[in-house]
Design a protein around this motif. Structure first.
Motif, PDB file in Angstrom:
ATOM      1  N   UNK A  99      -5.373 -11.377 -22.119  1.00 42.73           N
ATOM      2  CA  UNK A  99      -4.717 -10.976 -23.812  1.00 42.73           C
ATOM      3  C   UNK A  99      -3.591 -11.545 -23.909  1.00 42.73           C
ATOM      4  N   UNK A 100      -2.694 -11.642 -22.997  1.00 42.68           N
ATOM      5  CA  UNK A 100      -1.903 -12.173 -23.120  1.00 42.68           C
ATOM      6  C   UNK A 100      -1.824 -14.002 -23.924  1.00 42.68           C
ATOM      7  N   UNK A 101      -3.247 -14.412 -23.218  1.00 39.15           N
ATOM      8  CA  UNK A 101      -3.192 -16.218 -24.003  1.00 39.15           C
ATOM      9  C   UNK A 101      -4.070 -15.705 -25.383  1.00 39.15           C
ATOM     10  N   UNK A 102      -5.154 -14.110 -25.632  1.00 38.41           N
ATOM     11  CA  UNK A 102      -5.245 -13.302 -27.252  1.00 38.41           C
ATOM     12  C   UNK A 102      -3.982 -14.034 -28.055  1.00 38.41           C
ATOM     13  N   UNK A 103      -3.208 -13.151 -27.459  1.00 38.60           N
ATOM     14  CA  UNK A 103      -2.002 -12.535 -28.343  1.00 38.60           C
ATOM     15  C   UNK A 103      -1.048 -13.954 -28.544  1.00 38.60           C
ATOM     16  N   UNK A 104      -1.139 -15.039 -27.571  1.00 35.06           N
ATOM     17  CA  UNK A 104      -0.121 -16.319 -27.652  1.00 35.06           C
ATOM     18  C   UNK A 104      -0.321 -17.171 -28.261  1.00 35.06           C
ATOM     19  N   UNK A 105      -1.639 -18.107 -28.509  1.00 34.32           N
ATOM     20  CA  UNK A 105      -2.437 -18.349 -29.037  1.00 34.32           C
ATOM     21  C   UNK A 105      -2.275 -18.419 -31.121  1.00 34.32           C
ATOM     22  N   UNK A 106      -3.325 -16.879 -31.502  1.00 36.04           N
ATOM     23  CA  UNK A 106      -3.424 -16.582 -32.298  1.00 36.04           C
ATOM     24  C   UNK A 106      -1.990 -16.601 -33.344  1.00 36.04           C
ATOM     25  N   UNK A 125      -7.609  -2.274 -19.505  1.00 35.34           N
ATOM     26  CA  UNK A 125      -7.583  -2.433 -17.575  1.00 35.34           C
ATOM     27  C   UNK A 125      -5.618  -3.061 -17.891  1.00 35.34           C
ATOM     28  N   UNK A 126      -4.457  -3.033 -16.965  1.00 36.12           N
ATOM     29  CA  UNK A 126      -3.498  -3.234 -17.570  1.00 36.12           C
ATOM     30  C   UNK A 126      -3.227  -4.180 -16.101  1.00 36.12           C
ATOM     31  N   UNK A 127      -2.969  -5.637 -16.446  1.00 38.91           N
ATOM     32  CA  UNK A 127      -2.675  -6.274 -15.027  1.00 38.91           C
ATOM     33  C   UNK A 127      -2.098  -5.987 -14.098  1.00 38.91           C
ATOM     34  N   UNK A 128      -2.573  -5.974 -12.782  1.00 41.99           N
ATOM     35  CA  UNK A 128      -1.035  -5.233 -11.804  1.00 41.99           C
ATOM     36  C   UNK A 128       0.385  -6.365 -11.729  1.00 41.99           C
ATOM     37  N   UNK A 129       0.244  -7.990 -11.598  1.00 37.98           N
ATOM     38  CA  UNK A 129       0.937  -8.905 -12.092  1.00 37.98           C
ATOM     39  C   UNK A 129       0.196  -9.510 -12.764  1.00 37.98           C
ATOM     40  N   UNK A 130       1.312 -10.044 -13.729  1.00 35.57           N
ATOM     41  CA  UNK A 130       0.894 -11.566 -14.501  1.00 35.57           C
ATOM     42  C   UNK A 130       1.248 -12.733 -14.178  1.00 35.57           C
ATOM     43  N   UNK A 131       1.225 -13.955 -13.659  1.00 38.00           N
ATOM     44  CA  UNK A 131       1.793 -14.760 -12.767  1.00 38.00           C
ATOM     45  C   UNK A 131       1.484 -16.174 -14.053  1.00 38.00           C
ATOM     46  N   UNK A 132       2.882 -16.152 -14.817  1.00 37.12           N
ATOM     47  CA  UNK A 132       2.620 -16.792 -15.818  1.00 37.12           C
ATOM     48  C   UNK A 132       3.306 -18.924 -15.298  1.00 37.12           C
ATOM     49  N   UNK A 133       2.344 -19.397 -15.463  1.00 32.73           N
ATOM     50  CA  UNK A 133       2.599 -20.633 -14.817  1.00 32.73           C
ATOM     51  C   UNK A 133       3.012 -21.735 -15.926  1.00 32.73           C
ATOM     52  N   UNK A 134       4.707 -21.886 -15.261  1.00 30.06           N
ATOM     53  CA  UNK A 134       5.177 -22.945 -16.260  1.00 30.06           C
ATOM     54  C   UNK A 134       5.545 -23.965 -15.897  1.00 30.06           C
ATOM     55  N   UNK A 157       0.928 -26.639 -28.584  1.00 25.93           N
ATOM     56  CA  UNK A 157       1.110 -26.392 -27.393  1.00 25.93           C
ATOM     57  C   UNK A 157       2.701 -25.535 -27.147  1.00 25.93           C
ATOM     58  N   UNK A 158       3.708 -26.399 -28.192  1.00 26.61           N
ATOM     59  CA  UNK A 158       5.050 -25.832 -27.826  1.00 26.61           C
ATOM     60  C   UNK A 158       5.366 -24.899 -28.547  1.00 26.61           C
ATOM     61  N   UNK A 159       4.366 -24.436 -29.761  1.00 26.26           N
ATOM     62  CA  UNK A 159       4.603 -22.990 -30.520  1.00 26.26           C
ATOM     63  C   UNK A 159       4.245 -21.640 -29.570  1.00 26.26           C
ATOM     64  N   UNK A 160       2.285 -21.925 -29.196  1.00 25.84           N
ATOM     65  CA  UNK A 160       2.124 -21.412 -27.860  1.00 25.84           C
ATOM     66  C   UNK A 160       3.320 -21.065 -26.974  1.00 25.84           C
ATOM     67  N   UNK A 161       4.188 -22.011 -26.268  1.00 20.94           N
ATOM     68  CA  UNK A 161       5.331 -21.020 -24.731  1.00 20.94           C
ATOM     69  C   UNK A 161       5.674 -20.387 -25.520  1.00 20.94           C
ATOM     70  N   UNK A 162       6.391 -20.595 -26.694  1.00 20.67           N
ATOM     71  CA  UNK A 162       7.275 -19.557 -27.250  1.00 20.67           C
ATOM     72  C   UNK A 162       6.902 -18.069 -27.039  1.00 20.67           C
ATOM     73  N   UNK A 164       4.698 -17.039 -25.680  1.00 22.05           N
ATOM     74  CA  UNK A 164       4.208 -16.254 -24.354  1.00 22.05           C
ATOM     75  C   UNK A 164       5.736 -15.675 -24.459  1.00 22.05           C
ATOM     76  N   UNK A 165       6.860 -16.813 -24.188  1.00 19.61           N
ATOM     77  CA  UNK A 165       7.988 -16.093 -23.905  1.00 19.61           C
ATOM     78  C   UNK A 165       8.696 -15.439 -24.460  1.00 19.61           C
ATOM     79  N   UNK A 166       7.971 -14.864 -26.110  1.00 23.00           N
ATOM     80  CA  UNK A 166       8.738 -13.739 -26.249  1.00 23.00           C
ATOM     81  C   UNK A 166       8.053 -12.565 -25.137  1.00 23.00           C
ATOM     82  N   UNK A 167       6.602 -12.424 -24.807  1.00 22.32           N
ATOM     83  CA  UNK A 167       5.716 -11.736 -24.409  1.00 22.32           C
ATOM     84  C   UNK A 167       6.377 -11.246 -23.870  1.00 22.32           C
TER      85      UNK A 167
END
Ligand code: Z5A
Length: 212
Positions: A99-106, A125-134, A157-162, A164-167
């Motif tokens: 879902x994090x990609x869903x939110x970051x991209x839209x 279902x809530x992930x037990x761990x979300x690893x963000x590959x920076x 992609x730069x806007x998407x990255x920002x 993700x940082x908010x999330x």
């Protein structure tokens, strides 16, 4: 017998951060160490909804922006029964984007708030761990040209990255930032350690609901 569920592990990150490479290696390593594990990816292009999304990403069709956002979310919801069943069977799931990609991209598109974008995925279902590959945009560029699919441009992609940082500021989600600029093996070692810790920690805990 004590109830032991599998862990829901998500890998997120910008384009070319190495998510698919690492998901595959992680599943293999978990299986080799005797821990049941399977990989999933979103979008899952094999379902009817996934095929609509795939055609949109490949620019074979156009969809209105709200509509495609809801389709990406529906693609996750349609797999929730399978996700829950596997976790209950003790199988850990390693998921390539969620879902994090869903939110970051839209939300990288004009006129979309983070809150609106999150709402259809509330309760997944809530992930037990979300690893963000920076990986910085310049390092990502070093891994080759962008493909031809929609969203595959440096500016977007730069806007998407920002986004993700908010999330990642949300403490209700168990985020781990992984430095993806290292070798595939070094990144894997790091990811595996976090995953094994998460699997051991959550096996007797109930599965949570995302953003609830
Ligand atoms: N999207 C959305 O809008 N809404 C949603 O809800 C969801 C997704 C779930 C789906 O793309 C698109 O849909 C995506 C987000 C959007 N759009 N974009 N952009 P996808 O999931 O089908 O494919 P992808 O996510 O675009 O794959 P990717 O990001 O391009 O790649 P990756 O999985 O992060 O990386 P990789 O394939 O593992 O590796 C890329 C290359 O780098 C490859 O040549 C590797 O060998 C190399 N690599 C990997 N790791 C390393 C290291 N450590 N060093 C050097 N080279 C490396």
């Amino acid at each position: 017998m004590t109830y032991r569920r599998g862990a829901l592990i998500v890998l997120e990150g910008v384009d070319k951060a190495g998510k698919t490479t690492q998901c595959k290696k992680l599943v293999q390593a978990l299986q080799q160490s005797g821990r049941p594990a399977e990989m999933m990816r979103f979008p899952d292009r094999t379902t009817k909804i996934g095929q609509l999304i795939s055609s949109y990403l490949e620019r074979k069709s156009n969809l209105e922006d709200h509509t495609v956002h809801l389709l990406f979310s529906a693609n996750r919801w349609e797999l929730v029964p399978e996700i829950k069943e596997k976790l209950e069977q003790g199988i850990s799931l390693v998921v390539d984007r969620y879902a994090f990609s869903g939110v970051a991209f839209t939300s990288a598109k004009p006129g979309f708030s983070l809150d609106w974008c999150k709402s259809p995925d509330v309760g997944l279902p809530k992930p037990d761990l979300v690893m963000f590959l920076k990986l910085s945009p310049s390092e990502a560029e070093g891994r080759g040209e962008f493909g031809t699919e929609r969203y595959e441009t440096t500016v977007f992609q730069r806007t998407v990255q920002s986004r993700f940082e908010q999330l990642m500021k949300d403490p209700s989600v168990n985020w781990q930032v992984i430095d993806a600029a290292r070798t595939i093996e070094d990144v894997h070692t790091d990811i595996k350690e976090h995953t094994v810790n998460a699997i051991n920690k959550v096996e007797e805990q109930p599965l949570g609901e995302l953003w609830k």
